[in-house]
Design an enzyme around this catalytic site. Structure first.
Site, PDB file in Angstrom:
ATOM      1  N   THR A   1     -54.188 -51.794 -76.173  1.00 39.46           N
ATOM      2  CA  THR A   1     -55.453 -52.206 -76.657  1.00 39.46           C
ATOM      3  C   THR A   1     -55.883 -53.692 -76.341  1.00 39.46           C
ATOM      4  O   THR A   1     -55.798 -53.985 -75.230  1.00 39.46           O
ATOM      5  CB  THR A   1     -55.505 -51.962 -78.395  1.00 39.46           C
ATOM      6  OG1 THR A   1     -54.847 -52.868 -78.888  1.00 39.46           O
ATOM      7  CG2 THR A   1     -54.789 -50.659 -78.892  1.00 39.46           C
TER       8      THR A   1
ATOM      9  N   GLU B   1     -50.386 -52.483 -79.658  1.00 37.44           N
ATOM     10  CA  GLU B   1     -51.846 -52.951 -80.320  1.00 37.44           C
ATOM     11  C   GLU B   1     -52.046 -54.361 -79.960  1.00 37.44           C
ATOM     12  O   GLU B   1     -51.463 -55.059 -79.307  1.00 37.44           O
ATOM     13  CB  GLU B   1     -51.476 -52.426 -81.924  1.00 37.44           C
ATOM     14  CG  GLU B   1     -52.067 -51.403 -82.108  1.00 37.44           C
ATOM     15  CD  GLU B   1     -53.724 -51.323 -82.161  1.00 37.44           C
ATOM     16  OE1 GLU B   1     -54.326 -52.368 -81.926  1.00 37.44           O
ATOM     17  OE2 GLU B   1     -54.261 -50.432 -82.920  1.00 37.44           O
ATOM     18  N   HIS B   2     -53.412 -54.630 -80.627  1.00 32.22           N
ATOM     19  CA  HIS B   2     -53.907 -55.898 -80.406  1.00 32.22           C
ATOM     20  C   HIS B   2     -53.328 -57.173 -80.601  1.00 32.22           C
ATOM     21  O   HIS B   2     -52.182 -57.139 -81.443  1.00 32.22           O
ATOM     22  CB  HIS B   2     -55.058 -56.039 -81.388  1.00 32.22           C
ATOM     23  CG  HIS B   2     -54.982 -56.075 -82.874  1.00 32.22           C
ATOM     24  ND1 HIS B   2     -54.513 -57.236 -83.493  1.00 32.22           N
ATOM     25  CD2 HIS B   2     -54.479 -55.198 -83.749  1.00 32.22           C
ATOM     26  CE1 HIS B   2     -54.088 -56.940 -84.692  1.00 32.22           C
ATOM     27  NE2 HIS B   2     -54.343 -55.804 -85.009  1.00 32.22           N
ATOM     28  N   ASP B   3     -53.522 -58.240 -79.969  1.00 30.06           N
ATOM     29  CA  ASP B   3     -52.895 -59.560 -80.167  1.00 30.06           C
ATOM     30  C   ASP B   3     -51.226 -59.568 -79.891  1.00 30.06           C
ATOM     31  O   ASP B   3     -50.693 -60.556 -80.683  1.00 30.06           O
ATOM     32  CB  ASP B   3     -53.089 -60.466 -81.463  1.00 30.06           C
ATOM     33  CG  ASP B   3     -54.551 -60.291 -81.625  1.00 30.06           C
ATOM     34  OD1 ASP B   3     -55.338 -61.003 -80.861  1.00 30.06           O
ATOM     35  OD2 ASP B   3     -55.337 -59.795 -82.441  1.00 30.06           O
TER      36      ASP B   3
ATOM     37  N   ASN C   1     -49.977 -58.250 -83.541  1.00 28.73           N
ATOM     38  CA  ASN C   1     -49.517 -59.529 -83.831  1.00 28.73           C
ATOM     39  C   ASN C   1     -48.105 -59.367 -83.838  1.00 28.73           C
ATOM     40  O   ASN C   1     -47.270 -59.741 -84.720  1.00 28.73           O
ATOM     41  CB  ASN C   1     -50.075 -59.894 -85.054  1.00 28.73           C
ATOM     42  CG  ASN C   1     -51.413 -60.267 -85.182  1.00 28.73           C
ATOM     43  OD1 ASN C   1     -51.719 -61.223 -84.368  1.00 28.73           O
ATOM     44  ND2 ASN C   1     -52.311 -59.646 -85.762  1.00 28.73           N
TER      45      ASN C   1
END
Ligand code: UDP
Length: 219
Positions: free
Chosen positions: A122, A140-142, A160
Site C-alpha cells: 500500500t 500495509e502503510h508506513d 507501522n
C-alpha cells in the site's frame, strides 16, 4: 549484434515460481524468452520448463550487450552473498514484479525485489534490497522493511511495522499493526513461524511461533 541477457539465479522452487513472471514482464518489453535462463551453481538438468539452465560462469560468458539477474533463492544469506558476486562480475540486479501486483503511493523499494502474483504494497512504505514477497502477501502503510527480507505466501504485514534485515516470515503469518512513532519491530534475523500471530515486537535472531506468537525454546 548482441542483446541484453537475463537470468533467474536459482532453479529450485523459488526460481521456478519467478521465471514465468519474469518471462511475461520481459516479453512486454520485447525480450524474447530465449534471452531468459536459469542460473544455478549445481544444475540438475541442462534445461528446465523450456529455459536453459547454466552456471554463473556460463551466464557471464554468454554473448550479451548487458547482463541482469534476479536472485530467486529463499535463503537470505545466500542472496546477500550472491548479490556481491553479481556486482563483482558486472551483472545488474533484476527486479521481477507480477503484472497483477499492486504498488500504491510513495513506495520506495530497493534493487532485486521479487513480487509474486497478488502481492499488494500500500502507501508510504520503504523496502530494502532483494525483498521477496511471495503469493498473496501484503505490506500495509508506513512500514519499513530492511534488506534481504523474505515473506512466504500470504504474509499479512499490517501498518507501522518495522522488519529488520534478513527476517524470514512463514506462510500465513499475521503481524499486528504498530502505532505511529511506536512501531512493532521484528528484529534482525528473526524467524516468524508459519501461521504465527505476532502481537508484539520480536527480538533480533529469535524464532517465534503460535497465536499469540512466542519464542520457541531452543530454536
Ligand atoms: N543455489 C545456487 N547457488 C547457491 C545456493 C543455491 O545456485 O549459492 C541453487 C541450488 O542449487 C538450488 C536453488 O538455488 O537449485 C535453491 O533451490 P531450493 O529449492 O533448495 O530452495 P528455494 O528455491 O526455496 O530457495
Amino acid at each position: 549484434m548482441t542483446t541484453p541477457f537475463y537470468g533467474i539465479y536459482g532453479a529450485g522452487g523459488c526460481g521456478r515460481g519467478i521465471l514465468p513472471i519474469a518471462r511475461e514482464m520481459l516479453m512486454v518489453q520485447g525480450v524474447p524468452p530465449k534471452r531468459l535462463v536459469f542460473i544455478d551453481d549445481a544444475p540438475a538438468a541442462g534445461s528446465m520448463n523450456g529455459h536453459a539452465v547454466m552456471t554463473f560462469d556460463e551466464f557471464c560468458k554468454h554473448p550479451a550487450s548487458t547482463r541482469h539477474a534476479a536472485l530467486a533463492i529463499a535463503n537470505s544469506k545466500v542472496r546477500e552473498k550472491l548479490s556481491l558476486v553479481l556486482t563483482e562480475r558486472g551483472v545488474g540486479p533484476l527486479s521481477v514484479v507480477a503484472t497483477n501486483a499492486i504498488i500504491m503511493d510513495d513506495v520506495r523499494i530497493g534493487d532485486g525485489a521479487l513480487l509474486s502474483p497478488f502481492v499488494t504494497l500500500t502507501s508510504n512504505i520503504k523496502i530494502g534490497r532483494c525483498f521477496h514477497a511471495n503469493l498473496y502477501s501484503y505490506v500495509e502503510h508506513d512500514c519499513v522493511i530492511g534488506d534481504y527480507v523474505t515473506f512466504a505466501p500470504s504474509v499479512k504485514c499490517n501498518g507501522n511495522v518495522v522488519i529488520e534485515d534478513h527476517v524470514y516470515i512463514g506462510a500465513g503469518a499475521v503481524i499486528k499493526q504498530g502505532q505511529p512513532g511506536r512501531p512493532l519491530v521484528v528484529g534482525q534475523g528473526a524467524i516468524v513461524g508459519m501461521g504465527a500471530v505476532v502481537t508484539k515486537s520480536v527480538a533480533p535472531g529469535v524464532t517465534v511461533a503460535g497465536n499469540p506468537a512466542k519464542p520457541m525454546p531452543g530454536a
